[in-house]
Design a protein around this motif. Structure first.
Motif, short mmCIF file in Angstrom:
data_model
loop_
_atom_site.label_atom_id
_atom_site.label_comp_id
_atom_site.label_asym_id
_atom_site.label_seq_id
_atom_site.Cartn_x
_atom_site.Cartn_y
_atom_site.Cartn_z
N THR A 1 29.05 29.76 26.89
CA THR A 1 29.86 30.15 25.74
C THR A 1 29.55 29.23 24.56
O THR A 1 29.62 27.99 24.69
CB THR A 1 31.36 30.08 26.08
N LEU A 2 29.18 29.80 23.45
CA LEU A 2 28.81 29.02 22.27
C LEU A 2 30.09 28.61 21.54
O LEU A 2 30.51 29.21 20.55
CB LEU A 2 27.90 29.84 21.36
N ASN A 3 30.72 27.56 22.06
CA ASN A 3 32.03 27.14 21.55
C ASN A 3 31.94 25.87 20.70
O ASN A 3 32.96 25.22 20.45
CB ASN A 3 32.99 26.92 22.71
N GLN A 4 30.74 25.52 20.26
CA GLN A 4 30.56 24.34 19.43
C GLN A 4 30.33 24.75 17.97
O GLN A 4 30.06 25.92 17.68
CB GLN A 4 29.38 23.52 19.95
N PRO A 5 30.43 23.81 17.04
CA PRO A 5 30.18 24.14 15.63
C PRO A 5 28.80 24.73 15.42
O PRO A 5 27.84 24.35 16.10
CB PRO A 5 30.33 22.78 14.92
N PRO A 6 28.63 25.68 14.51
CA PRO A 6 27.34 26.31 14.28
C PRO A 6 26.28 25.31 13.82
O PRO A 6 26.45 24.62 12.82
CB PRO A 6 27.64 27.33 13.18
N LYS A 7 25.21 25.22 14.56
CA LYS A 7 24.01 24.47 14.21
C LYS A 7 22.99 24.71 15.32
O LYS A 7 23.25 25.49 16.25
CB LYS A 7 24.29 22.98 14.03
N ASP A 8 21.84 24.07 15.25
CA ASP A 8 20.82 24.23 16.28
C ASP A 8 21.14 23.31 17.45
O ASP A 8 21.48 22.13 17.26
CB ASP A 8 19.43 23.87 15.74
N TYR A 9 20.98 23.83 18.68
CA TYR A 9 21.15 23.04 19.90
C TYR A 9 19.91 23.21 20.76
O TYR A 9 19.41 24.33 20.92
CB TYR A 9 22.39 23.50 20.67
#
Length: 381
Positions: free
Chosen positions: A115-123
């Motif tokens: 689940t992409l539950n982190q702030p928007p940026k590249d991971y």
């Protein structure tokens, strides 16, 4: 209809990850033939690339299907800043747990929900084994850059993923069975086989063995030799069901078992490197593992309730792994190291699963147009 034990993800990504060599396969083969092990790989590729990008939307959940398609290297997989919910291992649904990272050994596959539950940026999506440079992918939520994560050796990550696994009862609920219920944990094994891998020198060259026997290929397919009863192709007494402790030998090794046997197989790894074992034609219940030497008292630690079924399993250094197998598929089946260098140099053999009474219920007749080669040339189906 049995429901899938998780919601449908917003997207489904496949990651084929494996070690990569700058050297050609012919040169690697020549190195093995000369008695040398495979060298340390030059890197890890994901879907054949050193870098790529997957895009996802914040707040949504995505499926990542991860397979180790390499020759010899276990890797540690993780997604920077995110946890992974393990939901499948080699097609079997598992009890769902969250992991920061997972080891994936040669020949193994698994699926995780993220689940992409982190702030928007590249991971960064990272598969690593102590290589000099990062080989990663980016999960792109926007254009903001992030720092590259620290790279760890899988041997340091065993606590994250040596779970062996539990089967999800929700995804594998029993179907109505008029013949009665079948549960692996309530069946007494008909035979116990202990398989010890080792590295040996035979005629001055490196070979890998199972119970002291290093497999060599025959010019006649074993199934044809068995069907036509051709002598001199393989022997069923060259490899024993227990480690011999004697000098290493080479043979076209075949171990006989009876159709409908229920086997307890213990993989004993006395080497300092992790092993990965694969069995053709079957899956098996991985019921236990531990350090040191296996002995019958270890059965008290077996999971006889909800063990995972799979067809490839790891064995940690100086450790053992136990599996249970219902031999219900007649034929000649290869049991081998999933590490290609070890397999090529002999760490494999065949299980001959046989019933003397021929029946189409057990096995179809040989095709009339079967290709015949080796000592089988001239025989007629």
């Amino acid at each position: 209809v049995i429901p899938i034990p998780y919601g449908y993800p917003a997207g489904d990504f496949t990651l084929l990850i494996g070690d990569w060599y700058k050297t050609s396969h012919k040169t690697l083969q020549q190195s093995l033939d000369s008695g040398k092990p495979l060298p340390f790989p030059d890197g890890v590729l994901i879907n054949g690339q050193t870098q790529s990008t997957f895009s996802g939307e914040q707040g949504k959940t995505y499926m990542f299907r991860i397979s180790n398609v390499g020759l010899s290297t276990s890797f540690n997989f993780r997604i920077q800043g995110h946890t992974m919910k393990l939901v499948e291992v080699e097609g079997s649904h598992v009890v769902q747990n969250l992991y920061d990272s997972l080891d994936v050994h040669v020949g193994q596959s698994l699926a995780v929900l993220v689940t992409l539950n982190q702030p928007p940026k590249d991971y960064y999506i990272v598969a690593s084994k102590d290589f000099r440079g990062p080989f990663s992918l980016q999960l792109q939520c926007c254009t903001t850059q992030t720092h590259k994560p620290r790279f760890l050796d899988p041997c340091l990550q065993l606590l994250h993923s040596n779970f062996i696994g539990q089967c999800s009862r929700q995804g594998h609920i029993a179907r109505p069975n008029p013949q009665g219920s079948f549960h692996y944990g309530k069946i007494t094994p008909t035979k116990t086989i202990i398989l010890a891998n080792s590295a040996s020198f035979i005629n001055g060259k490196l070979r890998y063995t199972v119970n002291g026997v290093s497999y060599v290929n025959s010019d006649t397919p074993l199934k044809l030799a068995d069907y036509f009863n051709i002598p001199g192709v393989f022997t069923m007494d060259s490899i024993q069901g227990l480690p011999s402790g004697g000098a290493a030998t080479v043979a076209t090794s075949v171990m006989p078992v009876s159709l409908h046997d229920f086997l307890e197989v213990v993989f004993q790894n006395n080497e300092n490197t992790p092993q990965s074992w694969h069995l053709d034609g079957y899956d098996f219940w991985v019921v236990g593992f531990g350090s040191g030497q296996w002995n019958p008292h270890k059965r008290k630690t077996y999971n006889l309730v909800d063990a995972l079924t799979r067809h490839t399993t790891q064995v940690y250094p100086n450790s053992w792994t136990a599996v249970l197998i219902s031999m219900d598929n007649q034929g000649m089946w290869n049991l081998r190291s999933a590490a290609w260098g070890r397999q090529y140099l002999g760490q494999q053999f065949y299980l001959r699963v046989f019933d003397p009474v021929r029946s189409l219920t057990n096995e179809y007749d040989i095709p009339s147009n079967v290709l015949l080669c080796g000592k089988a040339v001239g025989f007629h189906p």
